[in-house]
Design an enzyme around this catalytic site. Structure first.
Site, PDB file in Angstrom:
ATOM      1  N   ARG A  61     -12.545   0.480 -29.070  1.00  9.07           N
ATOM      2  CA  ARG A  61     -11.718  -0.454 -29.834  1.00  9.07           C
ATOM      3  C   ARG A  61     -10.987   0.229 -30.985  1.00  9.07           C
ATOM      4  NH1 ARG A  61     -15.586  -4.021 -31.578  1.00  9.07           N
ATOM      5  NH2 ARG A  61     -15.688  -2.913 -33.532  1.00  9.07           N
ATOM      6  N   TYR A 114      10.067 -15.291 -37.860  1.00  9.45           N
ATOM      7  CA  TYR A 114       9.682 -15.641 -36.484  1.00  9.45           C
ATOM      8  C   TYR A 114       8.762 -16.864 -36.519  1.00  9.45           C
ATOM      9  CZ  TYR A 114       7.447 -14.638 -31.913  1.00  9.45           C
ATOM     10  OH  TYR A 114       6.940 -14.690 -30.643  1.00  9.45           O
ATOM     11  N   ASP A 186       8.664  -7.369 -40.846  1.00  7.42           N
ATOM     12  CA  ASP A 186       8.810  -7.366 -39.391  1.00  7.42           C
ATOM     13  C   ASP A 186      10.142  -6.683 -39.077  1.00  7.42           C
ATOM     14  OD1 ASP A 186       9.453  -8.040 -36.727  1.00  7.42           O
ATOM     15  OD2 ASP A 186       8.257  -9.871 -36.806  1.00  7.42           O
ATOM     16  N   LYS A 211       9.021  -5.973 -27.329  1.00 10.46           N
ATOM     17  CA  LYS A 211      10.467  -6.077 -27.191  1.00 10.46           C
ATOM     18  C   LYS A 211      11.049  -4.719 -26.772  1.00 10.46           C
ATOM     19  CE  LYS A 211       9.658 -10.267 -28.331  1.00 10.46           C
ATOM     20  NZ  LYS A 211       9.550 -10.738 -29.695  1.00 10.46           N
TER      21      LYS A 211
HETATM   22  C1  LIG Z   1       8.465 -11.549 -30.253  1.00 11.29           C
HETATM   23  C2  LIG Z   1       8.361 -11.340 -31.702  1.00 11.29           C
HETATM   24  C3  LIG Z   1       7.123 -11.252 -32.341  1.00 11.29           C
HETATM   25  C4  LIG Z   1       5.823 -11.457 -31.604  1.00 11.29           C
HETATM   26  O1  LIG Z   1       5.631 -10.523 -30.610  1.00 11.29           O
HETATM   27  P1  LIG Z   1       4.690 -10.846 -29.338  1.00 11.29           P
HETATM   28  O2  LIG Z   1       4.469  -9.520 -28.735  1.00 11.29           O
HETATM   29  O3  LIG Z   1       5.455 -11.800 -28.490  1.00 11.29           O
HETATM   30  O4  LIG Z   1       3.429 -11.460 -29.874  1.00 11.29           O
HETATM   31  C5  LIG Z   1       7.098 -11.002 -33.687  1.00 11.29           C
HETATM   32  N1  LIG Z   1       8.237 -10.862 -34.395  1.00 11.29           N
HETATM   33  C6  LIG Z   1       9.448 -10.950 -33.822  1.00 11.29           C
HETATM   34  C7  LIG Z   1      10.666 -10.754 -34.653  1.00 11.29           C
HETATM   35  C8  LIG Z   1       9.548 -11.194 -32.467  1.00 11.29           C
HETATM   36  O5  LIG Z   1      10.748 -11.302 -31.906  1.00 11.29           O
END
Ligand SMILES: *Cc1c(COP(=O)(O)O)cnc(C)c1O
Length: 396
Positions: A61, A114, A186, A211
């Site tokens: 982990r 988000y 983020d 993404k």
């Molecule tokens: C998709 C997304 C997330 C979350 O990511 P996941 O892998 O789907 O949990 C967080 N921040 C932004 C800006 C996103 O587009």
């Protein structure tokens, strides 16, 4: 561990770094890629080494060579001090927030974050006795006025989710640093290629690796990277919460990373070409893309970012839901679905008013479409949308 990031990350061009960072073929019998290490138990050679706890890996982990490969590569690309991968982007967001916020703290979160991040703040953090305030993405240094004696952290996301407001991160960072407040960001939209969070005063950078890093819509992954002063707390939170990623997913993150720059340059060029074309369409009221000179956040974007990715939104003039459904349901190349950052184009409708509480969106009451411009040929994408616009306006 070295305190000068330059010692750890020799100056090489980004494109070179993306190809070579975090790989050590000699340690893998010459194979180019670090393989998928599966495992929970790690054996120690004797009691003394078990007690010393200094083995490179101690338990599945907490890390394995596959994870370390990706963490080292991303840490170097972002210019951070430590990096940790998690099971999803959202788990990176929630782990980072829990690593820094304590009961009795006040935290400031950008109003355009988000949506699941907001849900976590409202439903989990508030329930734990953490006070959450949402702030205007255009606030800049004015965030000073929102600080309270117990403000522990500021959570940002720039550009804003869905509506792409560009924040003055250096101005916010200056206010935060003067009061010893943590700044978390983020950075998913820009990827490690187009925004350097640590050069702009951020303490913890977060990515939905799902993404562009994974880049092929085939795995979930999160990334948290910290500067030196935030690394200790982030590691403690990460280990305490047990939010590590699966090895197969980490491998797909590494696989995606090697082509990140070439993919992004194509996403960027195609998205800008589409944005300019859309801006001139009679059906479109506005295009929300930071790289367009007419976009309100454009100057800040030019000052702080080195590129733009394939995600932006358009505001439609047409307000009837069934006409919009006719447009979207008939699209052949643009898929309708959440997430983005894969090779394929996507279109998702939204109403900007649903996403915030502290501010009103500029285009309240209008239908918007968030577009992800994939790697298809731009001419084909234009034709798909053009046919869609005919359905939207009731043409044949
Ligand atoms: C998709 C997304 C997330 C979350 O990511 P996941 O892998 O789907 O949990 C967080 N921040 C932004 C800006 C996103 O587009």
């Amino acid at each position: 561990m070295s305190s000068n990031p330059d010692d750890k990350h020799p100056k090489r061009d980004r494109a070179t770094e993306i190809v070579h960072a975090g790989r050590e073929p000699a340690a893998q019998f010459g194979f180019v890629n670090t393989p998928v290490y599966r495992g929970s138990t790690v054996l120690f050679k004797d009691m003394a080494s078990l007690e010393a706890g200094r083995a490179p890996f101690t338990y599945g982990r907490k890390g394995n060579p596959t994870m370390r490969s990706l963490e080292e590569a991303l840490c170097g690309l972002e210019g951070g001090h430590r990096c940790f991968v998690t099971a999803s982007g959202l788990s990176a967001v929630t782990t980072a927030l829990l690593a820094f916020a304590r009961a009795g703290d006040h935290i400031l979160v950008v109003d355009t974050c988000y949506r699941p991040t907001r849900q976590f703040c409202d439903e989990v953090l508030m329930g734990m006795g953490i006070e959450v305030g949402y702030y205007d993405p255009n606030i800049g240094a004015g965030i000073q006025a929102l600080l309270k004696p117990n403000t522990r952290l500021i959570y940002t996301e720039s550009p804003g989710s869905q509506t792409f407001e560009v924040q003055d991160i250096p101005a916010i960072a200056m206010v935060a640093r003067a009061r010893d407040i943590w700044l978390l960001m983020d950075n998913t939209w820009a990827t490690p290629c187009f925004f350097k969070p640590f050069q702009h005063g951020v303490d913890v950078s977060i990515h939905a690796g799902t993404k562009y890093i994974v880049g092929h819509a085939d795995a979930m992954l999160g990334v948290m990277t910290a500067n030196e002063r935030a690394a200790g707390l982030l590691q403690k939170g990460h280990w305490a919460l047990g939010s590590s990623a699966g090895s197969e997913e980490v491998f797909l993150g590494l696989r995606g990373l090697r082509t990140l720059e070439v993919r992004l340059l194509r996403h960027q060029a195609s998205a800008i070409e589409m944005a300019i074309w859309l801006k001139a369409r009679p059906e479109v009221e506005d295009v929300l893309h930071p790289a367009l000179p007419t976009f309100p956040g454009h100057d800040l974007w030019r000052r702080d970012f080195t590129g733009s990715s394939g995600l932006f939104s358009i505001v439609l003039k047409q307000t009837r839901r069934e006409r919009l459904a006719a447009m979207l349901d008939g699209l052949r190349l643009f898929g309708m679905g959440y997430s983005w950052g894969g090779f394929e184009s996507l279109a998702v409708p939204f109403d900007p008013a649903h996403y915030r509480t502290a501010t009103r969106p500029r285009h309240e009451g209008r239908w918007c479409i968030r577009l992800h411009i994939g790697l298809e040929a731009v001419a084909d994408l234009k034709a798909d949308l053009e046919a869609g616009f005919q359905r939207l306006t009731g043409g044949s």
